[in-house]
Design an enzyme around this catalytic site. Structure first.
Site, PDB file in Angstrom:
ATOM      1  N   ASP A 260      75.920  18.464 -31.724  1.00  0.00           N
ATOM      2  CA  ASP A 260      74.449  18.730 -31.163  1.00  0.00           C
ATOM      3  C   ASP A 260      74.264  17.682 -30.417  1.00  0.00           C
ATOM      4  O   ASP A 260      73.584  16.700 -31.109  1.00  0.00           O
ATOM      5  CB  ASP A 260      73.830  19.382 -32.650  1.00  0.00           C
ATOM      6  CG  ASP A 260      72.332  19.748 -31.939  1.00  0.00           C
ATOM      7  OD1 ASP A 260      72.112  19.937 -30.836  1.00  0.00           O
ATOM      8  OD2 ASP A 260      71.479  19.636 -32.677  1.00  0.00           O
ATOM      9  N   LYS A 267      68.954  14.787 -27.170  1.00  0.00           N
ATOM     10  CA  LYS A 267      68.573  13.842 -28.292  1.00  0.00           C
ATOM     11  C   LYS A 267      68.656  12.356 -27.868  1.00  0.00           C
ATOM     12  O   LYS A 267      69.233  12.181 -26.949  1.00  0.00           O
ATOM     13  CB  LYS A 267      69.631  14.073 -29.396  1.00  0.00           C
ATOM     14  CG  LYS A 267      69.487  15.405 -30.286  1.00  0.00           C
ATOM     15  CD  LYS A 267      70.184  15.420 -31.533  1.00  0.00           C
ATOM     16  CE  LYS A 267      70.494  16.754 -32.166  1.00  0.00           C
ATOM     17  NZ  LYS A 267      69.050  17.021 -32.846  1.00  0.00           N
ATOM     18  N   ASP A 278      76.864  18.849 -37.697  1.00  0.00           N
ATOM     19  CA  ASP A 278      75.983  19.830 -37.775  1.00  0.00           C
ATOM     20  C   ASP A 278      76.567  21.246 -37.710  1.00  0.00           C
ATOM     21  O   ASP A 278      76.037  22.442 -37.483  1.00  0.00           O
ATOM     22  CB  ASP A 278      75.393  19.655 -36.036  1.00  0.00           C
ATOM     23  CG  ASP A 278      73.774  20.429 -36.206  1.00  0.00           C
ATOM     24  OD1 ASP A 278      73.299  20.665 -37.075  1.00  0.00           O
ATOM     25  OD2 ASP A 278      73.471  20.804 -34.935  1.00  0.00           O
ATOM     26  N   GLU A 339      68.634  24.906 -31.424  1.00  0.00           N
ATOM     27  CA  GLU A 339      69.956  25.818 -31.127  1.00  0.00           C
ATOM     28  C   GLU A 339      70.470  26.517 -32.390  1.00  0.00           C
ATOM     29  O   GLU A 339      70.950  27.851 -32.363  1.00  0.00           O
ATOM     30  CB  GLU A 339      70.963  25.117 -30.692  1.00  0.00           C
ATOM     31  CG  GLU A 339      72.169  24.414 -31.299  1.00  0.00           C
ATOM     32  CD  GLU A 339      71.339  23.299 -32.224  1.00  0.00           C
ATOM     33  OE1 GLU A 339      70.133  22.891 -31.870  1.00  0.00           O
ATOM     34  OE2 GLU A 339      71.758  22.760 -33.418  1.00  0.00           O
ATOM     35  N   ARG A 341      68.846  28.076 -35.014  1.00  0.00           N
ATOM     36  CA  ARG A 341      68.186  29.378 -35.360  1.00  0.00           C
ATOM     37  C   ARG A 341      68.721  30.496 -34.461  1.00  0.00           C
ATOM     38  O   ARG A 341      68.429  31.647 -34.675  1.00  0.00           O
ATOM     39  CB  ARG A 341      66.707  29.104 -35.388  1.00  0.00           C
ATOM     40  CG  ARG A 341      66.280  28.530 -34.038  1.00  0.00           C
ATOM     41  CD  ARG A 341      64.604  28.066 -34.023  1.00  0.00           C
ATOM     42  NE  ARG A 341      64.799  26.677 -34.671  1.00  0.00           N
ATOM     43  CZ  ARG A 341      63.582  25.976 -35.049  1.00  0.00           C
ATOM     44  NH1 ARG A 341      62.440  26.528 -34.582  1.00  0.00           N
ATOM     45  NH2 ARG A 341      63.777  24.740 -35.333  1.00  0.00           N
TER      46      ARG A 341
HETATM   47  N1  BES Z   1      71.013  19.845 -35.815  1.00  0.00           N
HETATM   48  C1  BES Z   1      69.608  19.352 -35.808  1.00  0.00           C
HETATM   49  C2  BES Z   1      68.915  19.239 -37.292  1.00  0.00           C
HETATM   50  C3  BES Z   1      69.188  17.803 -37.761  1.00  0.00           C
HETATM   51  C4  BES Z   1      68.506  16.626 -37.676  1.00  0.00           C
HETATM   52  C5  BES Z   1      70.477  18.018 -38.687  1.00  0.00           C
HETATM   53  C6  BES Z   1      68.816  15.662 -38.370  1.00  0.00           C
HETATM   54  C7  BES Z   1      70.811  16.807 -39.406  1.00  0.00           C
HETATM   55  C8  BES Z   1      70.115  15.583 -39.232  1.00  0.00           C
HETATM   56  C9  BES Z   1      68.989  20.685 -35.218  1.00  0.00           C
HETATM   57  O1  BES Z   1      69.543  21.485 -34.415  1.00  0.00           O
HETATM   58  C10 BES Z   1      67.811  20.032 -34.588  1.00  0.00           C
HETATM   59  O2  BES Z   1      67.946  19.357 -33.274  1.00  0.00           O
HETATM   60  N2  BES Z   1      66.417  20.450 -34.827  1.00  0.00           N
HETATM   61  C11 BES Z   1      65.285  20.101 -34.118  1.00  0.00           C
HETATM   62  C12 BES Z   1      64.421  21.149 -34.193  1.00  0.00           C
HETATM   63  C13 BES Z   1      63.145  21.075 -33.330  1.00  0.00           C
HETATM   64  C14 BES Z   1      63.766  21.062 -31.545  1.00  0.00           C
HETATM   65  C15 BES Z   1      62.251  22.229 -33.268  1.00  0.00           C
HETATM   66  C16 BES Z   1      64.972  18.793 -34.817  1.00  0.00           C
HETATM   67  O3  BES Z   1      64.741  18.963 -36.147  1.00  0.00           O
HETATM   68  O4  BES Z   1      64.103  18.162 -34.431  1.00  0.00           O
HETATM   69 ZN    ZN Z   2      71.689  21.511 -34.739  1.00  0.00          ZN
HETATM   70 MN    MN Z   3      69.624  20.496 -32.284  1.00  0.00          MN
END
Ligand code: BES
Ligand code: ZN
Ligand code: MN
Length: 491
Positions: A260, A267, A278, A339, A341
């Site tokens: 991811d 990111k 992920d 992504e 969800r």
């Molecule tokens: N895969 C990430 C969530 C994650 C963060 C998993 C840290 C493990 C460690 C997910 O896809 C993500 O990026 N979520 C975002 C959601 C936001 C953009 C609404 C997040 O948590 O910042």
């Molecule tokens: Zn993710």
């Molecule tokens: Mn993500």
């Protein structure tokens, strides 16, 4: 593939402890009462065992605590470990002892005298789990481990109790290997291949490719993988073990984002290498399915995982794009980093339409927000069903795998309202894990008892934990295996 170290159970009645192995461990009740064999050993050791058992260190040892004697006099072993454990320990105490012993199961092997203790199979299980090491990519091959043997009364009874736990350990190792594997090796194609290989152990496997996914209308899932050269796939694992073959299955759904980057909503680079985990939800589902097949569970369970990579590219999906889900609801993309969800929405809908499950549980490393809320001790549990919530929290307590119920109020839907589509894929930052769960709830059909488990905090850790070294924990394989055993199997 990392396989659990083999453990043997043998009869203790005719063994001579003074001549046993290079590394010898004794499991002794804290009260320190010695049976006939231990008394004989004590004499051979010129009473140094008695001295140890009268020491302050022994009296203050916790269940599972280990005291070590180096080059003890009068016996062949070069090291004697004495483990404090009540004769009738709890599962947790037995596992603490096994975890402590794992540190001593080296190339020289380990002989463990368990005397009259109960739950020795749990000691062995924890020893196996804690001995995991992911060394596939170390150029120096680690020294082979020696044989671990437990000596006890009625070894055949313990061996029988240990068999389903060995199946569980194999499932946990499978999950850990998948989660630890870097994304240049565990591509979507390689992931699907490892799943397909489980046909060997009796799982029925189907792999859907992009053409099939397009025909099914899984546009949200396809959008996530649009910018990657790794083709998006859905893998389906069937285990049909129920005596009533018509019994509707339990559906386990997993987020399998092999990496991811965040996509166009890129990111921060700091720590991005961690996003190789992920696919932890999919990894967990695969480990559970492996365990069910290995122990020939009497339940119907279907595992469905979405395998995809989230990359930025000229053809990647972008913020502002609108896609129609398989269900029909349209989604406005606000962040390409939300992504998980998206793919879950389509995979969950597909699983419900095709398999009509009574219960559906999805697993996903979904939000950083759940880590802010619960840290790495508890996964977040979101559900529309109180009974399922109670079953899952009870299974988590029994396995010492933390899981904590979170609220699901429709009030959290407000920030997901979109001007152009039915819903946005990202709402407010505050309560983000709950908002993500509310997004998913739109894709749960009427009548499905559903739970969503956000495992972002528990899937992979920087440091070691009770039963795992640093890295992938295999969290949840034990919990879900127990849930299925307790509530979905015919006994
Ligand atoms: N895969 C990430 C969530 C994650 C963060 C998993 C840290 C493990 C460690 C997910 O896809 C993500 O990026 N979520 C975002 C959601 C936001 C953009 C609404 C997040 O948590 O910042
Ligand atoms: Zn993710
Ligand atoms: Mn993500």
């Amino acid at each position: 593939m990392t396989t659990p170290l083999p453990i043997d159970f043998r009869d203790s009645s005719n063994i001579e402890l003074a001549n046993l192995g290079q590394n010898l461990a004794l499991i002794v009740d804290p009260a320190g009462k010695l049976d006939q064999q231990l008394r004989k050993l004590d004499v051979a050791m010129r009473k140094s065992l008695t001295r140890l058992l009268e020491s302050e260190a022994w009296l203050s040892a916790r269940p599972g605590g280990v005291l070590t004697l180096g080059f003890p006099v009068g016996i062949t072993a070069t090291q004697l470990l004495v483990v404090s454990l009540p004769t009738r320990p709890s599962v947790d105490e037995a596992r603490a002892a096994g975890a402590a012993l794992a540190a001593h199961a080296g190339p020289g092997g380990l002989s463990i005298f368990a005397g009259h203790h109960t739950r020795v199979e749990e000691v062995a299980h924890a020893l196996a789990l804690r001995s995991y090491a992911f060394s596939d990519h170390k150029s120096k091959t680690p020294a082979p481990r020696g044989q671990v043997v437990f000596y006890l009364r009625h070894p055949e009874v313990v061996a029988r109790a240990a068999a389903p736990l060995a199946a569980l350990a194999e499932g946990v190792f499978f999950t850990r290997d998948l989660v630890n594997e870097p994304a240049n090796i565990l591509t979507t194609t390689e992931f699907a291949k490892r799943i397909a290989d489980m046909a060997d152990i009796g799982l029925k496997i189907e792999i859907l490719d992009e053409d099939a996914l397009r025909d099914l209308g899984m546009n949200l899932l396809l959008a996530v993988g649009q910018g990657s050269t790794s083709p998006t796939k859905v893998a389906i694992m069937h285990w049909e073990g129920a005596t009533d073959t018509e019994q509707p299955p339990l559906a386990l759904i997993g987020k399998g984002v092999i990496f991811d980057t965040g996509g166009i909503s890129l990111k921060n680079p700091g720590g991005m290498e961690r996003m190789t985990m992920d696919m932890g939800g999919a990894g967990l589902v695969c480990g559970v399915m492996r365990t069910l097949a290995l122990r020939r569970a009497r339940a119907n369970v279907v595992g469905v995982v979405g395998l995809v990579e989230n990359m930025p590219a000229g053809n990647a999906y972008r913020p502002g794009d609108v896609f129609a889900s398989m269900k029909g609801d349209t989604v406005e993309i606000i962040s390409t980093d939300a992504e998980g969800r998206l793919l879950l929405a389509d995979v969950m809908w597909y699983a419900q339409k095709r398999f009509k499950p009574t219960h559906m549980i999805d697993f996903a490393t979904l939000t950083g927000n759940i880590i802010a809320a619960l840290g790495s001790e508890y996964a977040g549990l979101f559900s529309n069903d109180e009974t399922l919530t109670a079953w899952m929290t009870a299974a988590g307590r029994a396995e010492s795998e933390g899981i904590w119920p979170m609220p699901m109020s429709p009030a959290f839907d407000e920030s997901l309202k979109s001007l152009v589509a039915d819903v946005k894929n990202k709402g407010a930052v505050e309560g983000g894990a709950i908002i993500a769960a509310r997004f998913l709830s739109r894709f749960v059909a009427d009548g499905t008892a559903w739970a969503h488990v956000d495992i972002a905090g528990v899937t992979s850790l920087k440091g070691q934990s009770r039963l795992a070294p640093a890295g992938a924990t295999g969290w949840g394989v034990g919990l879900i295996n127990r849930l299925i055993h307790d509530h979905f199997e015919t006994h």
